[in-house]
Design a protein around this motif. Structure first.
Motif, short mmCIF file in Angstrom:
data_model
loop_
_atom_site.label_atom_id
_atom_site.label_comp_id
_atom_site.label_asym_id
_atom_site.label_seq_id
_atom_site.Cartn_x
_atom_site.Cartn_y
_atom_site.Cartn_z
N VAL A 118 31.67 58.06 44.23
CA VAL A 118 30.51 56.78 44.15
C VAL A 118 30.22 56.60 45.69
O VAL A 118 30.95 56.39 46.46
N SER A 119 28.83 56.35 45.66
CA SER A 119 28.31 56.31 47.16
C SER A 119 28.41 55.03 47.69
O SER A 119 28.02 54.91 48.97
N ALA A 120 28.45 53.99 46.75
CA ALA A 120 28.22 52.69 47.07
C ALA A 120 29.53 52.24 48.00
O ALA A 120 30.55 52.95 48.12
N LYS A 121 29.12 51.49 49.12
CA LYS A 121 30.25 50.84 50.09
C LYS A 121 31.09 49.97 49.18
O LYS A 121 32.34 49.77 49.91
N ARG A 122 30.68 49.27 48.45
CA ARG A 122 31.65 48.23 47.53
C ARG A 122 31.43 48.26 46.14
O ARG A 122 30.22 48.86 45.69
N ALA A 123 32.34 48.21 45.32
CA ALA A 123 32.26 48.46 44.01
C ALA A 123 33.61 47.17 43.43
O ALA A 123 34.23 46.62 44.15
N THR A 124 33.26 46.91 42.12
CA THR A 124 34.18 45.75 41.66
C THR A 124 34.84 46.20 40.23
O THR A 124 34.23 47.00 39.66
N ALA A 125 36.10 46.15 39.97
CA ALA A 125 36.96 46.37 38.94
C ALA A 125 37.57 45.27 38.32
O ALA A 125 38.03 44.48 39.11
N VAL A 126 37.49 45.03 37.19
CA VAL A 126 38.34 43.98 36.55
C VAL A 126 39.24 44.77 35.61
O VAL A 126 39.02 45.43 34.79
N LEU A 127 40.50 44.22 35.78
CA LEU A 127 41.59 44.95 35.00
C LEU A 127 42.61 43.78 34.82
O LEU A 127 42.65 42.80 35.27
N ALA A 128 43.41 44.22 33.66
CA ALA A 128 44.43 43.12 33.14
C ALA A 128 45.63 44.19 32.90
O ALA A 128 45.66 45.18 32.33
N GLY A 129 46.56 43.55 33.19
CA GLY A 129 48.04 44.02 33.09
C GLY A 129 49.15 43.32 33.11
O GLY A 129 50.19 43.56 33.86
N GLY A 130 49.14 42.18 32.43
CA GLY A 130 50.33 41.10 32.27
C GLY A 130 50.01 40.02 33.08
O GLY A 130 48.87 39.86 33.58
N CYS A 131 51.02 39.57 33.33
CA CYS A 131 50.89 38.27 34.30
C CYS A 131 50.18 38.49 35.49
O CYS A 131 50.50 39.75 36.22
N PHE A 132 49.20 38.01 36.02
CA PHE A 132 48.43 38.27 36.87
C PHE A 132 48.95 38.28 38.52
O PHE A 132 48.42 38.83 39.49
N TRP A 133 50.28 37.64 38.55
CA TRP A 133 50.72 37.30 39.73
C TRP A 133 51.03 38.69 40.34
O TRP A 133 50.74 39.23 41.41
N ARG B 186 47.70 40.88 27.48
CA ARG B 186 47.42 42.49 27.05
C ARG B 186 47.03 43.21 28.23
O ARG B 186 46.60 42.52 29.33
N ALA B 187 47.24 44.28 28.35
CA ALA B 187 46.60 45.16 29.24
C ALA B 187 45.36 45.60 28.82
O ALA B 187 45.23 46.00 27.56
N ALA B 188 44.40 45.69 29.69
CA ALA B 188 43.03 46.14 29.25
C ALA B 188 42.06 46.77 30.62
O ALA B 188 42.62 46.42 31.73
N ILE B 189 41.36 47.58 30.21
CA ILE B 189 40.34 48.06 31.42
C ILE B 189 39.00 47.31 30.98
O ILE B 189 38.46 47.54 29.73
N VAL B 190 38.29 46.96 31.82
CA VAL B 190 37.07 46.13 31.63
C VAL B 190 35.92 46.73 32.71
O VAL B 190 35.73 46.33 33.76
N PRO B 191 35.31 47.79 32.16
CA PRO B 191 34.43 48.56 33.06
C PRO B 191 33.18 47.56 33.36
O PRO B 191 32.88 46.56 32.51
N MET B 192 32.61 47.84 34.49
CA MET B 192 31.64 47.01 34.96
C MET B 192 30.40 47.74 34.80
O MET B 192 29.01 47.10 34.76
N ILE C 174 47.51 52.94 24.10
CA ILE C 174 46.61 52.08 23.15
C ILE C 174 45.99 50.65 23.85
O ILE C 174 45.47 50.06 23.41
N VAL C 175 45.50 51.19 25.07
CA VAL C 175 45.03 50.23 25.91
C VAL C 175 43.60 50.08 25.72
O VAL C 175 42.93 51.13 25.60
N PRO C 176 43.06 49.00 25.28
CA PRO C 176 41.58 48.94 24.94
C PRO C 176 40.65 48.84 26.30
O PRO C 176 41.11 48.47 27.24
N VAL C 177 39.34 49.30 25.90
CA VAL C 177 38.53 49.27 27.03
C VAL C 177 37.55 48.31 26.46
O VAL C 177 36.96 48.54 25.56
N GLU C 178 37.39 47.19 27.20
CA GLU C 178 36.74 45.88 26.68
C GLU C 178 35.17 45.89 27.42
O GLU C 178 35.30 46.32 28.52
N ARG C 179 34.43 45.26 26.79
CA ARG C 179 33.18 44.77 27.10
C ARG C 179 33.25 43.82 28.33
O ARG C 179 33.93 42.61 27.91
N TYR C 180 32.79 43.81 29.32
CA TYR C 180 32.72 42.74 30.38
C TYR C 180 31.89 41.50 29.75
O TYR C 180 30.84 41.78 29.44
#
Length: 221
Positions: A37-52, A135-141, A167-173
């Motif tokens: 990816v050529s961008a200097k910055r990107a954002t990811a949103v991920l879930a994997g249990g307790c956010f701590w 839940r664990a989840a991937i949230v593509p941007m 069984i991880v879902p790919v969720e809509r942002y």
């Protein structure tokens, strides 16, 4: 079921669960499909249990600029800890990661997530915490992230790394809502907290052991 033990911090009293079993620690392979990816910055949103723990681990990954704990999947009205921890809000405890794709790829972030942070074979739970909010989840941007996520889940699912199906879902942002201030940087600020010691510190230890080249010198803010 949640069994609470009190955690006294310089903020409201939080209830957490008693230990059950730890997540699997598996050194997964790099993503086979992970275009540059050529961008200097990107954002990811991920879930994997307790956010701590999720925030604490990713703040130590080289190329990560910032990590913020928060909620994703529900409405603004329910994006609060006291309305999310019972599992009825639709939110997952999640993190928003701002990163430099030139230093760490999206596929690498997913590799870290499922190697040391979250077990991708568990539904609506991680470690001692049960409920849809954990839940664990991937949230593509965007579509590019969705392609990487779908390909990586298929890759690790077919690789025989786990005894059960991935069984991880790919969720809509939808919208990411930042968590309350006392949740931010919780692992770094409260290293002696019993939950952190038992459940999250081992994840950071695993990151340093399995992926030493990914570990940054100081945590990201």
């Amino acid at each position: 079921m949640r069994r609470a033990f009190a955690v006294l911090i310089a903020a409201p009293l939080l209830a957490q669960c008693a230990p059950a079993q730890a997540e699997n620690i598996v050194k997964l392979p790099a993503a086979a499909y992970d275009p540059a990816v050529s961008a200097k910055r990107a954002t990811a949103v991920l879930a994997g249990g307790c956010f701590w723990g999720v925030e604490g681990v990713f703040s130590q990954v080289k190329g990560v600029i910032s990590v913020e704990a928060g909620y994703h999947g529900g409405s603004r009205a329910t994006a609060k800890y006291d309305l999310t921890h019972d599992g009825t809000s639709g939110h997952a405890e999640a993190v928003r990661i701002v990163y430099d794709p030139g230093q760490v790829s999206y596929g690498t972030l997913l590799r870290v997530l499922f190697s040391v942070v979250a077990d991708p074979t568990l539904k609506n739970r991680q470690g001692p915490d049960a409920g849809t909010q954990y839940r664990a989840a991937i949230v593509p941007m965007d579509a590019a992230q969705r392609q990487v996520a779908t390909a990586y889940l298929a890759q690790i699912g077919k690789g025989g790394y786990f005894r059960k199906p991935v069984i991880v879902p790919v969720e809509r942002y939808k919208t990411f809502y930042p968590a309350e201030s006392y949740h931010q940087n919780f692992m770094r600020l409260h290293p002696a907290n019993p939950y952190i010691v038992r459940w999250d510190a081992p994840k950071l230890t695993a990151l340093k052991r399995l992926f030493p080249g990914l570990v940054r010198g100081a945590p990201a803010p």
